[in-house]
Design a protein around this motif. Structure first.
Motif, PDB file in Angstrom:
ATOM      1  N   GLY A   1     -29.464 -12.811   0.928  1.00  0.00           N
ATOM      2  CA  GLY A   1     -29.208 -14.144   1.511  1.00  0.00           C
ATOM      3  C   GLY A   1     -30.473 -14.818   2.013  1.00  0.00           C
ATOM      4  N   LEU A   2     -30.404 -15.336   3.244  1.00  0.00           N
ATOM      5  CA  LEU A   2     -31.549 -16.084   3.823  1.00  0.00           C
ATOM      6  C   LEU A   2     -32.539 -15.147   4.509  1.00  0.00           C
ATOM      7  N   GLY A   3     -32.314 -13.824   4.341  1.00  0.00           N
ATOM      8  CA  GLY A   3     -33.261 -12.865   4.937  1.00  0.00           C
ATOM      9  C   GLY A   3     -32.721 -12.290   6.235  1.00  0.00           C
TER      10      GLY A   3
ATOM     11  N   ASP B   1     -35.897 -25.997   9.902  1.00  0.00           N
ATOM     12  CA  ASP B   1     -36.503 -24.731   9.478  1.00  0.00           C
ATOM     13  C   ASP B   1     -35.428 -23.640   9.417  1.00  0.00           C
ATOM     14  N   LEU B   2     -34.657 -23.687   8.322  1.00  0.00           N
ATOM     15  CA  LEU B   2     -33.517 -22.767   8.155  1.00  0.00           C
ATOM     16  C   LEU B   2     -34.000 -21.327   8.124  1.00  0.00           C
ATOM     17  N   LEU B   3     -35.061 -21.066   7.358  1.00  0.00           N
ATOM     18  CA  LEU B   3     -35.537 -19.677   7.200  1.00  0.00           C
ATOM     19  C   LEU B   3     -36.114 -19.141   8.507  1.00  0.00           C
TER      20      LEU B   3
ATOM     21  N   LYS C   1     -33.664 -12.049   9.306  1.00  0.00           N
ATOM     22  CA  LYS C   1     -33.707 -12.794  10.578  1.00  0.00           C
ATOM     23  C   LYS C   1     -32.431 -13.620  10.761  1.00  0.00           C
ATOM     24  N   ILE C   2     -31.940 -14.182   9.674  1.00  0.00           N
ATOM     25  CA  ILE C   2     -30.732 -15.025   9.738  1.00  0.00           C
ATOM     26  C   ILE C   2     -29.482 -14.211   9.508  1.00  0.00           C
ATOM     27  N   GLU C   3     -29.527 -13.380   8.453  1.00  0.00           N
ATOM     28  CA  GLU C   3     -28.298 -12.726   8.001  1.00  0.00           C
ATOM     29  C   GLU C   3     -27.825 -11.633   8.960  1.00  0.00           C
TER      30      GLU C   3
ATOM     31  N   SER D   1     -21.124 -33.433  11.170  1.00  0.00           N
ATOM     32  CA  SER D   1     -21.450 -32.355  10.222  1.00  0.00           C
ATOM     33  C   SER D   1     -20.310 -32.271   9.202  1.00  0.00           C
ATOM     34  N   GLU D   2     -20.404 -31.352   8.262  1.00  0.00           N
ATOM     35  CA  GLU D   2     -19.464 -31.149   7.156  1.00  0.00           C
ATOM     36  C   GLU D   2     -19.690 -32.189   6.046  1.00  0.00           C
ATOM     37  N   CYS D   3     -20.085 -31.731   4.903  1.00  0.00           N
ATOM     38  CA  CYS D   3     -20.422 -32.634   3.784  1.00  0.00           C
ATOM     39  C   CYS D   3     -19.296 -33.600   3.459  1.00  0.00           C
ATOM     40  N   THR D   4     -18.055 -33.132   3.527  1.00  0.00           N
ATOM     41  CA  THR D   4     -16.929 -34.012   3.190  1.00  0.00           C
ATOM     42  C   THR D   4     -16.857 -35.177   4.169  1.00  0.00           C
TER      43      THR D   4
ATOM     44  N   HIS E   1     -31.724 -23.556  12.960  1.00  0.00           N
ATOM     45  CA  HIS E   1     -30.332 -24.028  12.997  1.00  0.00           C
ATOM     46  C   HIS E   1     -29.430 -23.158  13.867  1.00  0.00           C
ATOM     47  N   LYS E   2     -30.004 -22.028  14.344  1.00  0.00           N
ATOM     48  CA  LYS E   2     -29.204 -21.159  15.219  1.00  0.00           C
ATOM     49  C   LYS E   2     -29.652 -21.266  16.681  1.00  0.00           C
ATOM     50  N   GLU E   3     -30.638 -22.175  16.900  1.00  0.00           N
ATOM     51  CA  GLU E   3     -31.133 -22.375  18.275  1.00  0.00           C
ATOM     52  C   GLU E   3     -30.278 -23.429  18.995  1.00  0.00           C
TER      53      GLU E   3
ATOM     54  N   GLY F   1     -33.083 -29.835  -1.374  1.00  0.00           N
ATOM     55  CA  GLY F   1     -32.919 -28.881  -2.469  1.00  0.00           C
ATOM     56  C   GLY F   1     -31.850 -27.834  -2.227  1.00  0.00           C
ATOM     57  N   PHE F   2     -31.430 -27.661  -0.972  1.00  0.00           N
ATOM     58  CA  PHE F   2     -30.366 -26.672  -0.720  1.00  0.00           C
ATOM     59  C   PHE F   2     -29.014 -27.250  -1.125  1.00  0.00           C
ATOM     60  N   PRO F   3     -28.079 -26.380  -1.529  1.00  0.00           N
ATOM     61  CA  PRO F   3     -26.834 -26.837  -2.170  1.00  0.00           C
ATOM     62  C   PRO F   3     -25.981 -27.815  -1.360  1.00  0.00           C
ATOM     63  N   ASN F   4     -25.692 -27.497  -0.108  1.00  0.00           N
ATOM     64  CA  ASN F   4     -24.832 -28.414   0.649  1.00  0.00           C
ATOM     65  C   ASN F   4     -25.557 -29.713   1.013  1.00  0.00           C
TER      66      ASN F   4
ATOM     67  N   VAL G   1     -26.428 -26.950   8.014  1.00  0.00           N
ATOM     68  CA  VAL G   1     -26.903 -28.281   7.555  1.00  0.00           C
ATOM     69  C   VAL G   1     -26.126 -28.661   6.314  1.00  0.00           C
ATOM     70  N   PRO G   2     -25.940 -29.971   6.073  1.00  0.00           N
ATOM     71  CA  PRO G   2     -26.531 -31.113   6.767  1.00  0.00           C
ATOM     72  C   PRO G   2     -25.751 -31.576   7.990  1.00  0.00           C
ATOM     73  N   VAL G   3     -26.479 -32.357   8.836  1.00  0.00           N
ATOM     74  CA  VAL G   3     -25.849 -33.046   9.962  1.00  0.00           C
ATOM     75  C   VAL G   3     -26.337 -34.492   9.944  1.00  0.00           C
TER      76      VAL G   3
HETATM   77  N1  LIG Z   1     -18.989 -26.510   5.223  1.00  0.00           N
HETATM   78  C1  LIG Z   1     -20.354 -26.895   5.490  1.00  0.00           C
HETATM   79  C2  LIG Z   1     -21.288 -25.885   4.832  1.00  0.00           C
HETATM   80  C3  LIG Z   1     -22.737 -26.115   5.208  1.00  0.00           C
HETATM   81  C4  LIG Z   1     -23.602 -24.900   4.956  1.00  0.00           C
HETATM   82  O1  LIG Z   1     -23.124 -23.762   4.867  1.00  0.00           O
HETATM   83  N2  LIG Z   1     -24.907 -25.149   4.837  1.00  0.00           N
HETATM   84  C5  LIG Z   1     -25.863 -24.058   4.615  1.00  0.00           C
HETATM   85  C6  LIG Z   1     -27.026 -24.553   3.801  1.00  0.00           C
HETATM   86  S1  LIG Z   1     -26.713 -24.351   2.114  1.00  0.00           S
HETATM   87  O2  LIG Z   1     -27.376 -23.107   1.733  1.00  0.00           O
HETATM   88  O3  LIG Z   1     -25.290 -24.191   1.912  1.00  0.00           O
HETATM   89  O4  LIG Z   1     -27.178 -25.481   1.462  1.00  0.00           O
HETATM   90  C7  LIG Z   1     -26.384 -23.554   5.955  1.00  0.00           C
HETATM   91  O5  LIG Z   1     -26.630 -24.355   6.838  1.00  0.00           O
HETATM   92  N3  LIG Z   1     -26.580 -22.222   6.041  1.00  0.00           N
HETATM   93  C8  LIG Z   1     -27.168 -21.665   7.227  1.00  0.00           C
HETATM   94  C9  LIG Z   1     -26.647 -20.243   7.481  1.00  0.00           C
HETATM   95  O6  LIG Z   1     -25.717 -19.861   6.756  1.00  0.00           O
HETATM   96  O7  LIG Z   1     -27.182 -19.588   8.390  1.00  0.00           O
HETATM   97  C10 LIG Z   1     -20.596 -28.321   5.011  1.00  0.00           C
HETATM   98  O8  LIG Z   1     -19.768 -28.833   4.229  1.00  0.00           O
HETATM   99  O9  LIG Z   1     -21.579 -28.941   5.437  1.00  0.00           O
END
Ligand SMILES: N[C@@H](CCC(=O)N[C@@H](CS(=O)(=O)O)C(=O)NCC(=O)O)C(=O)O
Length: 213
Positions: A120-122, A34-36, A124-126, A66-69, A40-42, A8-11, A54-56
Motif C-alpha cells: 500500500g502507501l508504506g 503529503d499523503l506518503l 508509516k501509513i498502513e 469530502s467524498e468524490c461523489t 492526512h492523518k494529522e 494523479g491519485f485515483p480518487n 483526499v480529495p477535500v
Molecule cells: N470515499 C472517498 C475515498 C477517498 C480515498 O480513499 N482517497 C485516498 C487517495 S486515493 O489513493 O484513493 O486516490 C486516500 O486519501 N488514502 C489515504 C489513506 O488511505 O491513508 C472519496 O470518495 O473521496
C-alpha cells in the motif's frame, strides 16, 4: 474554491476529471497533501475531513466537502445544468445507483486490496490502518477478487450501452475509470476477456477532460 489532494491519485482524479468536464479547473486552487508523509492523518487535516482521505473541497465560506461523489454533485450543479449527475429524477437515480456500484464493487474494493493485500502507501501509513488483525491479508485478497468481479460486471454492462449509466457520459463513468486507474496502481489486471470494458476505457481516455486531468 480550494481542493486538497494529490495529483494523479485515483480518487483525486475523479474530481479533477469532473472539474475539467465542467470547465472549472482554472477556478480551483489545488493544495498538495503529503499523503506518503502522513499529513492526512494529522489533526490539522482531520479537522477538514475526519475520514483522513483526499480529495477535500474547501468553499469560500470555509465549509469543507469530502467524498468524490459529493464534490462532483457540487461542481456539477454550479451552473444549473447538471451534466454528470443527471438532469431528470430518472437519470439522477440511475447514475446514483451505478455510481454506488462503481464505488462498492470496483474502486473501494481495489483500495481495500491495495491497503490490505499489498504494501500500500508504506508502513508509516498502513500500519496505523492495519490493526493486528490476522485476517487482514485474506480480506485484502477477497476484495481483490471482488474488484475483478466488478470489472466483469461493468464489462457486461458496457456490451449493451455506450456508458456506465446509459447513453450519456456521467460521474459513474468517471468512478469506473478511477477504479481501473487504481487497479493499475495496485497491479490488479483487467481480465483479457473484458473487451467491452477495455474498449470503453480507450474511448473515454480520449475525452479532453481525461487527457487534461
Ligand atoms: N470515499 C472517498 C475515498 C477517498 C480515498 O480513499 N482517497 C485516498 C487517495 S486515493 O489513493 O484513493 O486516490 C486516500 O486519501 N488514502 C489515504 C489513506 O488511505 O491513508 C472519496 O470518495 O473521496
Amino acid at each position: 474554491m480550494k481542493i486538497y489532494d494529490v495529483p494523479g491519485f485515483p480518487n483525486p482524479l475523479r474530481v479533477r476529471i469532473a472539474l475539467a468536464e465542467k470547465g472549472l479547473t482554472d477556478q480551483v486552487e489545488f493544495v498538495k497533501v503529503d499523503l506518503l508523509g502522513g499529513e492526512h492523518k494529522e489533526d490539522a487535516f482531520l479537522a477538514k475531513n475526519p475520514s483522513g482521505t483526499v480529495p477535500v473541497l474547501e468553499l469560500e465560506d470555509g465549509v469543507y466537502i469530502s467524498e468524490c461523489t459529493a464534490i462532483t454533485e457540487y461542481v456539477d450543479h454550479l451552473d444549473g445544468k447538471p451534466a454528470l449527475t443527471g438532469a431528470t429524477p430518472r437519470d439522477k437515480a440511475v447514475i446514483h445507483m451505478m455510481q454506488k456500484r462503481a464505488e462498492a464493487e470496483l474502486i473501494d474494493a481495489v483500495a481495500d486490496y491495495f491497503h490490505y493485500a499489498t504494501p500500500g502507501l508504506g508502513p508509516k501509513i498502513e500500519d496505523g490502518k492495519k490493526t493486528v488483525w490476522t485476517g487482514r491479508d485474506a480480506f485484502g485478497r477477497k476484495q481483490g477478487d471482488r474488484a475483478v468481479a466488478g470489472m466483469r460486471y461493468f464489462d457486461q454492462i458496457l456490451r449493451d450501452q455506450p456508458y456506465v449509466a446509459g447513453d450519456q457520459f456521467s460521474m459513474a463513468d468517471i468512478t469506473v475509470l478511477g477504479g481501473l486507474v487504481f487497479a493499475g496502481f495496485a497491479k490488479l489486471d483487467v481480465p483479457e476477456d473484458c473487451t467491452a470494458l477495455s474498449a470503453w476505457r480507450t474511448r473515454v481516455q480520449e475525452r479532453p477532460s481525461v487527457k487534461a486531468a
